[in-house]
Enzyme design. Structure first.
Site, PDB file in Angstrom:
ATOM      1  N   ASP A 287      -1.671  -7.009  -8.102  1.00 23.36           N
ATOM      2  CA  ASP A 287      -0.400  -7.571  -8.017  1.00 23.36           C
ATOM      3  C   ASP A 287      -0.525  -8.951  -7.297  1.00 23.36           C
ATOM      4  O   ASP A 287      -1.616  -9.222  -6.610  1.00 23.36           O
ATOM      5  CB  ASP A 287       0.644  -6.459  -7.693  1.00 23.36           C
ATOM      6  CG  ASP A 287       0.342  -6.410  -5.945  1.00 23.36           C
ATOM      7  OD1 ASP A 287      -0.648  -6.295  -5.646  1.00 23.36           O
ATOM      8  OD2 ASP A 287       1.481  -5.839  -5.470  1.00 23.36           O
TER       9      ASP A 287
ATOM     10  N   SER B  77       5.167  -9.046  -2.273  1.00 26.33           N
ATOM     11  CA  SER B  77       4.482  -7.980  -3.227  1.00 26.33           C
ATOM     12  C   SER B  77       4.490  -8.419  -4.802  1.00 26.33           C
ATOM     13  O   SER B  77       4.293  -9.517  -5.034  1.00 26.33           O
ATOM     14  CB  SER B  77       4.514  -6.636  -2.928  1.00 26.33           C
ATOM     15  OG  SER B  77       3.841  -5.824  -3.511  1.00 26.33           O
TER      16      SER B  77
ATOM     17  N   ASP C 175      -2.414  -5.960  -3.118  1.00 28.13           N
ATOM     18  CA  ASP C 175      -2.589  -4.506  -2.183  1.00 28.13           C
ATOM     19  C   ASP C 175      -2.387  -3.436  -3.272  1.00 28.13           C
ATOM     20  O   ASP C 175      -2.556  -2.365  -2.900  1.00 28.13           O
ATOM     21  CB  ASP C 175      -1.392  -4.450  -1.361  1.00 28.13           C
ATOM     22  CG  ASP C 175       0.083  -4.254  -1.897  1.00 28.13           C
ATOM     23  OD1 ASP C 175       0.094  -4.621  -2.745  1.00 28.13           O
ATOM     24  OD2 ASP C 175       1.001  -4.142  -0.996  1.00 28.13           O
TER      25      ASP C 175
ATOM     26  N   ASP D 228       0.127 -10.098  -3.851  1.00 24.47           N
ATOM     27  CA  ASP D 228      -0.296 -10.081  -2.768  1.00 24.47           C
ATOM     28  C   ASP D 228      -1.541  -9.121  -2.802  1.00 24.47           C
ATOM     29  O   ASP D 228      -2.036  -8.770  -1.774  1.00 24.47           O
ATOM     30  CB  ASP D 228       0.693  -9.633  -1.859  1.00 24.47           C
ATOM     31  CG  ASP D 228       1.054  -8.101  -1.816  1.00 24.47           C
ATOM     32  OD1 ASP D 228       1.049  -7.549  -3.105  1.00 24.47           O
ATOM     33  OD2 ASP D 228       1.367  -7.352  -0.836  1.00 24.47           O
TER      34      ASP D 228
END
Length: 578
Positions: free
Chosen positions: A305, A150, A309, A307
């Site tokens: 961000d 993440s 999400d 990734d």
């Protein structure tokens, strides 16, 4: 752990590690005689929990590496075979982001699954986390694995697991998988096929491009206004992550023609060369976005961000200055918008947030007669609570958010979705424009009706085993000696979520204050941090400018923060944290 014990564990690891790179790395640590480094690597194992795994890359059981990934996947596969009778038909989705070692970890995951007789549906290139979650549902898979850390720094990677319902795993599956992993043989003995063998046996298939198109179609249907804008200027950053191509396609298809990516951050790059900490909330992370926005005179800045999400937003205030919305302000805007402006629903609308997010969404929901829940921190709890109430009561999940920039609209994705949220927020901005309003003007309307909720967060990082002890000492200090007041505010009640009275047990403490307000303390589940959350409610006076009320609320909030941090120091927090 004594010196001989650490070295013995390291030598055993060398014999069992299937990756020559980490073998060489560990030999170097042993040759240097770095006992502190060895102790940290071998003090314990990375804990498999409801967030899966996340840790620093490197050799050892307390690091992310191919040995850990292979044993984890073998345990997951065997747990699935024991609990999901048709797993060999449904298979498991495997996605990855653009971080270091993500490709190798994803390949190992697919190859171990294949050796266990479980088909792997593998994305052939990097993808956003919400697309992997979407694929779990769309392909009716038994589970999904997303290799990602993440928004963590570049030295991290991770392994996130979804169940067949499309949501991240929760108890009892996390515990059951962890127990299965503990029974797995040494990493160099874990069976795995080569990619070519897995393809030949029909146990590795590439996820088709049509799935990505289905995802884009689905999130575009989440729009409320649905008309786009040729005049709004949007700047977007992927933060060196995997959201760039997807966000660009989605927002342009939504009818926004003035889309300006931050060129230096648009392509995936696991080194994150322009940001030390690729999280939009971190100081300096948005500097390039802000510079781009001022150059093109953008109305909004949208940031994912790495990734994709999470979503962050900057909007122009009354003076024309770009201001970062807090996670709670963004959540309240999106929640109010889809509830009030959205279409008529087939069932009672349902919104969910977390115990560390603002209480404002709950106040809005109660006035509108909408079903509302507060759950533990983490989107896994939001998604699973939505599923529970849908099944039990026939509610229709509309929106969920957590203050750490995680949002999802509807049921396209049973996890936070930074791309879907970006599309809906751009739609909200276009709707505001059509009314002759700005985004912050809309927020002011909500605040005049429901109150102005000032919130803030303070994080303190204490890395390593010693840091974990510091964090534990602080939390236990507050439990043994809870404050009776914080600054000028008496404490009305203390909620210890570790007791598990209303929600599953969690290491969280909340102090509810007289006159309204709340302070919450919790250790992070994915980083070596302790986090404090603060909120106070202010009511703007009749005719009073909202900015005046905001300034008053923020001054009161700062005093509250200072008073609580002094209490934390009394309970064992060092004077400084990184």
């Amino acid at each position: 752990m004594e010196t001989t014990g650490v070295k013995a564990k390291a030598e055993a690891w060398l014999r069992e590690d299937p990756d020559p790179a980490t073998v060489e790395e560990l030999r170097g640590v042993l040759a240097r005689g770095d006992l502190a480094d060895l102790s940290d690597r071998f003090l314990g194992d990375l804990e498999f929990g409801t967030a899966g795994l996340r840790g620093v890359l490197g050799a050892g059981p307390n690091r992310m590496n191919r040995a850990v990934v292979r044993r984890t996947t073998a345990g997951l596969a065997r747990y699935l075979k024991a609990h999901v009778p048709d797993v060999a038909t449904r298979g498991v989705v495997v996605g990855r982001d653009g971080r270091r070692m993500s490709t190798e970890f994803a390949e190992d995951t697919a190859c171990v699954l294949a050796a266990e007789g479980i088909p792997a549906h593998v994305f052939p290139s990097v993808v956003p986390t919400p697309l992997t979650a979407f694929a779990a549902l769309h392909l009716n898979a038994a589970a999904a694995v997303m290799v990602t850390a993440s928004h963590n720094p570049p030295e991290y990677n991770g392994y996130k697991v979804y169940w067949g319902n499309g949501a991240q795993i929760i108890p009892p599956h996390d515990k059951g998988i962890a127990e299965a992993i503990a029974q797995v043989e040494p990493a160099n003995q874990v069976p795995l096929l080569t990619p070519s063998e897995a393809h030949a046996r029909g146990l590795w298939s590439d996820v088709p491009d049509s799935l990505g198109e289905a995802y884009l179609d689905a999130i575009l249907k989440l729009r409320v206004h649905g008309r786009g804008s040729e005049s709004l200027s949007l700047v977007y950053t992927a933060m060196h992550g995997v959201g760039g191509v997807w966000a660009e396609r989605a927002i342009q298809r939504a009818g926004f023609t003035r889309f300006h990516p931050v060129a230096e951050q648009h392509q995936p790059d696991g080194a994150f060369p322009t940001v030390r900490f690729p999280n939009p909330e971190e100081p300096g992370a948005m500097d390039l976005s802000l510079a781009t926005a001022e150059r093109v005179k953008a109305d909004l800045v949208l940031a994912n961000d790495p990734d994709a999400d999470r979503l962050a937003v900057m909007a122009r205030d009354g003076s024309g200055k770009l201001r970062m919305l807090t996670g709670n302000e963004l959540g309240v805007l999106l929640g109010h918008y889809v509830l009030v402006q959205g279409p008529t629903r087939r069932g009672r609308p349902h919104v969910v947030t977390t115990i560390v997010s603002s209480t404002q969404l709950g106040d809005i929901a109660r006035e509108l007669g909408v079903a509302y829940d507060e759950v533990l921190t983490g989107f896994k709890w939001i998604a699973n609570r939505a599923l529970e109430r849908e099944k039990a009561e026939g509610t229709q999940f509309i929106f969920g958010y957590e203050e750490a920039l995680g949002y999802t609209v509807g049921t396209v994705c049973r996890d936070k979705d930074g791309i879907g949220a970006a599309v809906v927020f751009a739609d909200l901005a276009a709707w505001c424009e059509s009314r002759g309003k700005t985004v912050l003007g809309y927020l002011e309307e909500i605040q005049r009706r429901f109150g102005l909720y000032a919130s803030a967060q303070r994080n303190f990082t204490f890395p390593g085993a010693e840091g974990a002890q510091v964090i534990s000492r602080i939390m236990e200090g507050f439990r043994r000696s809870p404050p009776t007041r914080v600054g000028e505010r008496p404490v009305k009640s203390v909620l210890d979520y570790k007791k598990g009275e209303k929600l599953p047990p969690s290491n969280v403490l909340a102090f509810e204050l007289e006159g309204g307000g709340r302070v919450t303390a919790r250790p992070s589940g994915t980083e070596p941090k302790i986090k404090y959350y603060f909120e106070l409610k202010e009511t703007p006076g009749s005719g009073e400018p909202v900015e005046t009320a905001r300034a008053r609320a923020e001054a009161r909030l700062l005093k509250l923060i200072d008073a609580f941090l002094a209490l934390a120091r009394e309970r064992g927090q060092p004077e400084v944290g990184t």
